[in-house]
Motif scaffolding. Structure first.
Motif, PDB file in Angstrom:
ATOM      1  N   ASP A   1      24.640   8.213 -33.237  1.00 41.04           N
ATOM      2  CA  ASP A   1      25.015   9.554 -32.775  1.00 41.04           C
ATOM      3  C   ASP A   1      23.809  10.403 -32.399  1.00 41.04           C
ATOM      4  N   GLU A   2      22.661   9.787 -32.240  1.00 39.69           N
ATOM      5  CA  GLU A   2      21.448  10.557 -31.996  1.00 39.69           C
ATOM      6  C   GLU A   2      20.668   9.988 -30.811  1.00 39.69           C
ATOM      7  N   ILE A   3      20.033  10.893 -30.078  1.00 35.97           N
ATOM      8  CA  ILE A   3      19.084  10.513 -29.042  1.00 35.97           C
ATOM      9  C   ILE A   3      17.699  10.627 -29.667  1.00 35.97           C
ATOM     10  N   PHE A   4      16.912   9.584 -29.520  1.00 38.30           N
ATOM     11  CA  PHE A   4      15.544   9.631 -30.008  1.00 38.30           C
ATOM     12  C   PHE A   4      14.635   9.819 -28.805  1.00 38.30           C
ATOM     13  N   LEU A   5      13.962  10.947 -28.757  1.00 36.65           N
ATOM     14  CA  LEU A   5      13.014  11.258 -27.696  1.00 36.65           C
ATOM     15  C   LEU A   5      11.690  10.603 -28.073  1.00 36.65           C
ATOM     16  N   LYS A   6      11.414   9.461 -27.452  1.00 35.92           N
ATOM     17  CA  LYS A   6      10.236   8.684 -27.833  1.00 35.92           C
ATOM     18  C   LYS A   6       8.953   9.252 -27.254  1.00 35.92           C
ATOM     19  N   GLN A   7       8.997   9.685 -26.003  1.00 37.32           N
ATOM     20  CA  GLN A   7       7.792  10.183 -25.333  1.00 37.32           C
ATOM     21  C   GLN A   7       8.206  11.229 -24.307  1.00 37.32           C
ATOM     22  N   LEU A   8       7.403  12.249 -24.145  1.00 36.53           N
ATOM     23  CA  LEU A   8       7.569  13.215 -23.055  1.00 36.53           C
ATOM     24  C   LEU A   8       6.178  13.668 -22.653  1.00 36.53           C
ATOM     25  N   PHE A   9       5.791  13.330 -21.441  1.00 33.06           N
ATOM     26  CA  PHE A   9       4.460  13.668 -20.949  1.00 33.06           C
ATOM     27  C   PHE A   9       4.561  14.329 -19.582  1.00 33.06           C
ATOM     28  N   ILE A  10       3.887  15.443 -19.435  1.00 32.38           N
ATOM     29  CA  ILE A  10       3.761  16.143 -18.165  1.00 32.38           C
ATOM     30  C   ILE A  10       2.260  16.208 -17.870  1.00 32.38           C
ATOM     31  N   SER A  11       1.870  15.912 -16.637  1.00 26.86           N
ATOM     32  CA  SER A  11       0.450  15.955 -16.286  1.00 26.86           C
ATOM     33  C   SER A  11      -0.115  17.340 -16.584  1.00 26.86           C
ATOM     34  N   SER A  12      -1.375  17.391 -16.974  1.00 29.22           N
ATOM     35  CA  SER A  12      -1.979  18.655 -17.400  1.00 29.22           C
ATOM     36  C   SER A  12      -1.915  19.719 -16.311  1.00 29.22           C
ATOM     37  N   GLU A  13      -2.053  19.332 -15.053  1.00 30.15           N
ATOM     38  CA  GLU A  13      -2.013  20.338 -13.977  1.00 30.15           C
ATOM     39  C   GLU A  13      -0.618  20.902 -13.731  1.00 30.15           C
ATOM     40  N   HIS A  14       0.407  20.290 -14.346  1.00 26.83           N
ATOM     41  CA  HIS A  14       1.770  20.796 -14.176  1.00 26.83           C
ATOM     42  C   HIS A  14       2.367  21.342 -15.474  1.00 26.83           C
ATOM     43  N   GLN A  15       1.569  21.399 -16.525  1.00 27.14           N
ATOM     44  CA  GLN A  15       2.052  21.958 -17.790  1.00 27.14           C
ATOM     45  C   GLN A  15       2.110  23.480 -17.707  1.00 27.14           C
TER      46      GLN A  15
ATOM     47  N   ALA B   1      16.183  13.676 -31.899  1.00 21.75           N
ATOM     48  CA  ALA B   1      15.063  13.645 -32.842  1.00 21.75           C
ATOM     49  C   ALA B   1      13.820  13.153 -32.119  1.00 21.75           C
ATOM     50  N   LEU B   2      12.662  13.468 -32.708  1.00 21.47           N
ATOM     51  CA  LEU B   2      11.386  13.048 -32.123  1.00 21.47           C
ATOM     52  C   LEU B   2      10.306  13.087 -33.182  1.00 21.47           C
ATOM     53  N   PHE B   3       9.184  12.451 -32.874  1.00 17.42           N
ATOM     54  CA  PHE B   3       7.964  12.547 -33.664  1.00 17.42           C
ATOM     55  C   PHE B   3       6.950  13.311 -32.834  1.00 17.42           C
ATOM     56  N   VAL B   4       6.126  14.130 -33.478  1.00 19.51           N
ATOM     57  CA  VAL B   4       5.030  14.796 -32.788  1.00 19.51           C
ATOM     58  C   VAL B   4       3.830  14.819 -33.735  1.00 19.51           C
ATOM     59  N   LEU B   5       2.662  14.507 -33.194  1.00 18.37           N
ATOM     60  CA  LEU B   5       1.455  14.578 -34.015  1.00 18.37           C
ATOM     61  C   LEU B   5       1.250  16.010 -34.502  1.00 18.37           C
ATOM     62  N   LYS B   6       0.830  16.168 -35.728  1.00 20.31           N
ATOM     63  CA  LYS B   6       0.689  17.492 -36.324  1.00 20.31           C
ATOM     64  C   LYS B   6      -0.280  18.385 -35.565  1.00 20.31           C
ATOM     65  N   ASN B   7      -1.278  17.812 -34.923  1.00 25.88           N
ATOM     66  CA  ASN B   7      -2.279  18.618 -34.224  1.00 25.88           C
ATOM     67  C   ASN B   7      -1.978  18.771 -32.730  1.00 25.88           C
ATOM     68  N   ASN B   8      -0.808  18.352 -32.305  1.00 31.18           N
ATOM     69  CA  ASN B   8      -0.438  18.428 -30.895  1.00 31.18           C
ATOM     70  C   ASN B   8       0.192  19.791 -30.602  1.00 31.18           C
ATOM     71  N   PRO B   9      -0.329  20.542 -29.633  1.00 32.88           N
ATOM     72  CA  PRO B   9       0.268  21.840 -29.304  1.00 32.88           C
ATOM     73  C   PRO B   9       1.711  21.735 -28.812  1.00 32.88           C
ATOM     74  N   ALA B  10       2.164  20.526 -28.471  1.00 32.71           N
ATOM     75  CA  ALA B  10       3.564  20.346 -28.061  1.00 32.71           C
ATOM     76  C   ALA B  10       4.524  20.726 -29.186  1.00 32.71           C
ATOM     77  N   LEU B  11       4.036  20.790 -30.409  1.00 30.52           N
ATOM     78  CA  LEU B  11       4.863  21.221 -31.539  1.00 30.52           C
ATOM     79  C   LEU B  11       5.534  22.555 -31.223  1.00 30.52           C
ATOM     80  N   GLY B  12       4.780  23.500 -30.691  1.00 26.90           N
ATOM     81  CA  GLY B  12       5.348  24.807 -30.337  1.00 26.90           C
ATOM     82  C   GLY B  12       6.393  24.700 -29.247  1.00 26.90           C
ATOM     83  N   PHE B  13       6.179  23.832 -28.270  1.00 23.45           N
ATOM     84  CA  PHE B  13       7.162  23.595 -27.205  1.00 23.45           C
ATOM     85  C   PHE B  13       8.483  23.135 -27.814  1.00 23.45           C
ATOM     86  N   TYR B  14       8.419  22.168 -28.718  1.00 24.84           N
ATOM     87  CA  TYR B  14       9.640  21.645 -29.331  1.00 24.84           C
ATOM     88  C   TYR B  14      10.320  22.703 -30.197  1.00 24.84           C
ATOM     89  N   GLU B  15       9.546  23.496 -30.914  1.00 22.56           N
ATOM     90  CA  GLU B  15      10.145  24.572 -31.714  1.00 22.56           C
ATOM     91  C   GLU B  15      10.866  25.567 -30.810  1.00 22.56           C
TER      92      GLU B  15
END
Length: 148
Positions: A72-86, A110-124
């Motif tokens: 019943d869950e989607i696991f978001l394994k990876q999401l990458f956007i090139s730096s010039e388009h972030q 659900a997903l995993f994110v490295l603790k030091n990755n600024p993407a944490l704020g994006f997901y929040e």
């Protein structure tokens, strides 16, 4: 701004690998000894074009996302956007597309994110909350029925 995901093809591998290394290496190097050849071999063993969309912006490849349904869950394994388009709304549009596309198919994402990755704020900002943590990563989850 026309954002359109398309199914990944085996020929997209070099693009996906390049973007993965550019995005992850600065953060993962904090936790592990980064050896390019080892990471390339690991990436090769995990690359799943059947579970991946290439993200295009006005016809140009600007990112990729890999996801898989597990029960019943989607696991978001990876999401990458090139730096010039972030920070231009591309990732937010992709997140909305994923949630809309998968709304009826799964109760949560659900997903995993490295603790030091600024993407944490994006997901929040997109409604994900930390439900578990390891020494290096947060496990995050959100209900798919919630607004993106």
């Amino acid at each position: 701004m026309s954002i359109a995901p398309r199914p990944a093809l085996p020929a997209d591998y070099p693009f996906a690998l390049k973007l993965y290394i550019e995005a992850i290496k600065p953060f993962a190097s904090t936790w592990i000894e980064w050896v390019d050849e080892d990471q390339k071999a690991l990436f090769a063993s995990l690359w799943r074009p059947d579970d991946t969309w290439i993200i295009t912006l006005n016809g140009e490849d600007v990112g990729w996302v890999e996801f898989r349904r597990t029960g019943d869950e989607i696991f978001l394994k990876q999401l990458f956007i090139s730096s010039e388009h972030q920070r231009r709304g591309v990732g937010s549009r992709v997140m909305r597309l994923l949630l809309e596309e998968r709304h009826g198919a799964a109760k949560s994402m659900a997903l995993f994110v490295l603790k030091n990755n600024p993407a944490l704020g994006f997901y929040e900002r997109h409604g994900f909350g930390v439900v578990q943590e390891t020494p290096t990563r947060f496990v995050m989850r959100r209900e798919t029925g919630d607004a993106a």
